[in-house]
Design an enzyme around this catalytic site. Structure first.
Site, PDB file in Angstrom:
ATOM      1  N   HIS A 155       0.843  -1.206   0.000  1.00 52.62           N
ATOM      2  CA  HIS A 155       0.000   0.000   0.000  1.00 52.62           C
ATOM      3  C   HIS A 155       0.876   1.253   0.000  1.00 52.62           C
ATOM      4  CE1 HIS A 155      -3.616   2.374   1.345  1.00 52.62           C
ATOM      5  NE2 HIS A 155      -2.642   3.177   1.738  1.00 52.62           N
ATOM      6  N   GLU A 156       1.875   1.281   0.885  1.00 52.44           N
ATOM      7  CA  GLU A 156       2.744   2.461   0.971  1.00 52.44           C
ATOM      8  C   GLU A 156       3.660   2.578  -0.238  1.00 52.44           C
ATOM      9  OE1 GLU A 156       1.929   4.516   3.162  1.00 52.44           O
ATOM     10  OE2 GLU A 156       0.641   3.132   4.256  1.00 52.44           O
ATOM     11  N   HIS A 159       2.190   4.579  -2.978  1.00 51.69           N
ATOM     12  CA  HIS A 159       2.363   6.017  -2.743  1.00 51.69           C
ATOM     13  C   HIS A 159       3.769   6.457  -3.142  1.00 51.69           C
ATOM     14  CE1 HIS A 159      -1.353   6.792  -0.621  1.00 51.69           C
ATOM     15  NE2 HIS A 159      -1.115   5.860   0.289  1.00 51.69           N
TER      16      HIS A 159
END
Length: 898
Positions: A155-156, A159
């Site tokens: 998920h990170e 980003h």
């Protein structure tokens, strides 16, 4: 004109440039040189190292599947603090440092704030800065709240690497019904309230004015799910293994992904990345296992490599070199560091072998070796090769540092590039004057070093600022030198240079006031907040400088300095260190968004103001950008969530820079002042979604609440402060002799819309004539009941009459109300967007698409249908006057079930 050599170098750097200081490379389908750093403040825990490896291994498999077999983690370095137990299997770092870490494992700040998050400064598709995780996340102590560690990391990573944003919005968790990406995620909406040591769960209620569920309502998902998307929403759900795509993305959700990426799905943004374009899917069922390197930080090893060639005799350069080097040796280089010195002209000379700095006598010994005469040619490679020899006499060159200062060109500089690459050393470059060799940037780029430059304009204090920025990239922030102020003035007759420096409680140890002059020693004194006057400066007449060291810890408050002199240039610099080794000082880190720019491409200035990981908001932050001729442009940086600034009140202050003057090097310096409106803030969360609880077998099981930071805690012990930061140098090319008006207004990213009776009210932040500077000429506002019409064919949408709407100055708030030509009935939803036009008829990109809806609940209690939900924006429908509206929505959203 820029030389052919400079143009070739600019092209090389343009092709190599990347976000921040990351070393990551995509080799085939595997990410190499990923750096994970354990912060020095994290208590030693050997299990943490193994858990990091397990997390990355799990994430690699998950990433491989989520990207359709395109990407995985191939080679990862884990940086272990110097204070942890040493082991034979630990290697020495090469170019890896804490500053270059892509993932930081840090102590939660404030305590208990374990939210995984990624620092993002840029626009949609721009790489992020760093991922922040806590030991509790890595050790699997927050599985119920955030899910498996590997899924959190993916998920990170989205980003960090691809510049996508969240598919949830904690500020607006409930919104109108629509086609969903995660339409299969099921759960219930409840209010969880605790008081007096007991907690209760009750049903949600609606706001009678808006018809929306109250903000204390939260979505609690079922533990067992079958939905596969989306990773950027609820990565914590076991079944979720995919990103949202164009086919199932919800364009109406009021989340950051839609706002920042023009309603494009996460997968569309990934497909537009260089990573995706430069790769093809693999065929293997599973990716190769990641390769891990365990590297432990050692003492700092640094060599000053200083140019004393004939050109250094002009423009007071050699003396300014001595002044800056003395500051570095007295104040910047940390205690315990190993330091040596090499000087060069057409050949190189060892001035000092490596000395471990423990006493003032050792610092002064190095200062006594600084060059006093200039002459001869320029052989940069001779200086570097001799520095390698000095280092090898005691250590490996891996991870060592070289500070290279030169003002001249060297046609043979490329002859040692291969040696530099193989050395594993980090080279920081200082380009002095307009003729410093353009190869300096390539030396810094290939080794991960800092690039700085200084002009011959002594008043701007550029050389001092460059050396002040060279604190260690490793070790605790509490041990690093912090620049509080850096100013200069040229007096035309006898006069005073007066000013103030604000000391807050986070700094004050090892404080030094440094004064420099160009003709004769001025009268000097410093006064502390209690009125005590200090005049006992140590004067170095030959170097035209004097310094005052404040004993113990400098008093908190406003310090005043006064310098009286006849006509000459005076400069003053103030540095200090953390007052308490257990309390992080307030810091300012500044940089440009890229190392090079070719006109008319704009650049963005970033300044990150923090105390530890807590953002400092409400500060006055100013950028000073100096061109090669010594001219300075001043920009007020903003944290307003508009223009170049992505998120409001996240402690990152930003602004577009377009005031190009000439081709060549530019340098950046940032000043930050904190006052009565300044406060610490909760870290803005661009990261994993927190799950408040789970529904298991029909029973609701709540997780511990996420810790919040009250305003009282934010303001506690918050004082005024002053800081100065060097953001390094950058190169601009292809600037024409007469600069045309080629910069349009910036994209509006904070458009909001609300229905008020029979009118629609719009608010946004005004763009400028040139991005976020000046004033736009007019606005074009369009609306449609179909969001795709606005997104794909803005010109074809219905235009709003803006005859009476005159744009305000850039960064002002705009407020515009109008009555549409149609009746706003219950259930009406209208989508709106804006473009700004400047006086040269240049048009901004389309704004974020705002949504105005009218939903009127009945007088009866609303009911919530038992339907599926997405993005934590629970889908809701109320009893309204026109039931056919509900019926049509149900037909258009076949997944809804009663």
């Amino acid at each position: 004109m820029v030389s052919f050599k400079m143009l070739i170098l600019i092209l090389t750097l343009f092709l190599l440039r990347g976000a921040g200081a990351s070393l990551i490379k995509l080799n085939g389908n595997g990410y190499e040189d990923v750096v994970i750093a354990i912060d020095p403040n994290v208590p030693e825990d050997e299990k943490l190292i193994q858990q990091i490896q397990d997390m990355v291994t799990e994430a690699s498999t998950y990433l491989y599947g989520a990207t359709e077999k395109r990407f995985y983690f191939k080679a990862v370095s884990i940086l272990i603090p110097e204070t942890w137990q040493k082991k034979n299997e630990y290697e020495e770092p090469k170019l890896e440092t804490y500053k270059k870490a892509d993932i930081v494992i840090e102590v939660p700040n404030p305590p208990g704030f374990d939210v995984p998050r990624t620092d993002q400064f840029g626009q949609c598709g721009d790489k992020g800065e760093r991922i922040r995780l806590t030991p509790a996340i890595v050790l699997g102590e927050k599985l119920n709240e955030y899910g498996p560690q590997g899924k959190i990391l993916v998920h990170e990573w989205a980003h960090l690497r691809w510049g996508v944003f969240e598919e949830y919005n904690e500020e607006e968790p409930f919104y109108q019904i629509s086609r969903q990406c995660s339409d299969g995620i099921t759960g219930t909406n409840k209010v969880y309230a605790c008081s007096g040591g007991s907690c209760s769960i009750r049903n949600c209620r609606t706001d009678p004015k808006t018809g929306k569920l109250n903000k204390d309502c939260m979505f609690i998902p079922d533990k067992v799910q079958g939905e596969k998307a989306s990773i950027m929403f609820m990565q914590s759900i076991d079944s979720v293994v995919e990103f949202c795509t164009e086919k199932n993305h919800n364009t109406l959700a009021p989340n950051p992904q839609n706002k920042m990426c023009n309603s494009r799905s996460t997968w569309e943004v990934i497909q537009n990345s260089e990573d995706y374009k430069n790769s093809i899917p693999m065929t293997e069922a599973k990716p190769p296992h990641p390769i891990f390197s365990l590297k432990q930080i050692r003492e700092r090893v640094l060599i000053l490599v200083l140019d004393k060639s004939g050109s250094m005799a002009g423009g007071d350069r050699l003396n300014r070199l001595n002044q800056a080097s003395q500051l570095f040796l007295l104040q910047i280089i940390e205690k315990g560091s190993w330091t040596g010195m090499v000087t060069f002209d057409s050949s190189a000379t060892i001035q000092s072998a490596l000395i471990q700095i423990e006493t003032d006598a050792q610092r002064n010994s190095l200062i006594s070796r600084l060059p006093t005469a200039a002459g001869g040619g320029t052989s940069i490679c001779s200086g570097l090769r001799t520095a390698f020899t000095v280092i090898k006499n005691k250590f490996s060159t891996d991870g060592s540092e070289i500070v290279l200062l030169t003002d001249g060109e060297d046609s043979t500089i490329s002859s040692c590039f291969d040696e530099v690459k193989q050395s594993g050393a980090i080279i920081h470059t200082v380009a002095l004057g307009p003729s410093a060799d353009p190869g300096l940037e390539e030396l810094a780029k290939m080794t991960g070093g800092m690039k700085t430059s200084a002009t011959d304009n002594a008043q701007n204090n550029g050389l001092i600022d460059a050396f002040s920025a060279l604190s260690s990239e490793n070790g605790a922030i509490t041990q690093r030198s912090i620049q509080l102020d850096s100013k200069g003035v040229t007096l035309t007759n006898e006069d005073w240079m007066n000013g103030t420096v604000i000391f807050d409680s986070t700094v004050g140890k090892d404080t030094l006031f440094l004064v420099m002059w160009t003709a004769q020693q001025p009268e000097m004194f410093v006064m502390d907040p209690s009125g005590n006057i200090y005049k006992n400066f140590a004067v170095e007449t030959s170097s035209q400088m004097a310094y005052l060291q404040i004993p113990n810890t400098a008093q908190v408050g406003i310090w005043t300095y006064s310098l009286k002199s006849s006509a000459q240039t005076l400069t003053l610099t103030v540095t200090s260190r953390a007052a308490n080794p257990n309390v992080s000082p307030i810091t300012v880190d500044s940089r440009m968004n890229k190392d090079t720019s070719s006109f008319p491409s704009p650049m963005i200035v970033y300044a990150e103001v923090r105390q530890g990981s807590l953002p400092i908001i409400g500060a006055d932050v100013t950028a000073l950008i100096e061109s090669a001729d010594g001219t300075t442009v001043t920009l007020e940086l903003l944290d307003n969530g508009a223009g170049a600034d992505v998120f409001k009140n996240d402690g990152v202050y930003s602004r577009y820079f377009t005031a190009y003057k000439e081709n060549g090097r530019y340098s950046l310096k940032v000043r930050a002042l904190g006052g009565t409106n300044t406060q610490r803030s909760r870290p803005k969360v661009n990261g994993a979604f927190y799950i408040p609880g789970w529904v298991e077998n029909g029973e609701i099981k709540m997780n511990p609440p996420k810790p919040e930071i009250s305003e009282d805690e934010n303001q506690a012990n918050m004082q005024s402060f002053s800081r100065t930061s060097s953001g390094g140098s950058f190169i601009v090319s292809n600037i024409p002799t007469t600069v045309p008006d080629v910069f349009p207004p910036n994209r509006i990213i904070d458009l909001e819309a609300n229905v008020e009776d029979d009118h629609i009210n719009l608010t946004w932040t005004a763009p400028g004539d040139d991005f976020d500077t000046g004033r736009a000429e007019e606005y074009i506002i369009k609306m449609s009941k179909d969001i795709l019409t606005l997104r794909e064919n803005f010109d074809a949408a219905l235009q709003v009459n803006t005859t009476d709407l005159i744009p305000n100055d850039a960064n002002s708030k705009e407020d515009f109300m109008f009555k549409p030509d149609f009746l706003i009935e219950n259930g009406t939803t209208v989508f709106l967007a804006i473009k700004a036009v400047d006086k040269a008829n240049l048009t901004s990109p389309i704004s974020n698409i705002a949504q105005a809806s009218l939903i009127i609940p009945s007088a009866e209690d609303p009911f919530i249908l038992n339907i599926t939900v997405d993005y934590f924006f629970a889908i809701y429908i109320f009893k309204i006057h026109d039931f056919s509206v509900i019926y049509r929505n149900i037909l258009n959203n076949c997944f809804l079930t009663f």
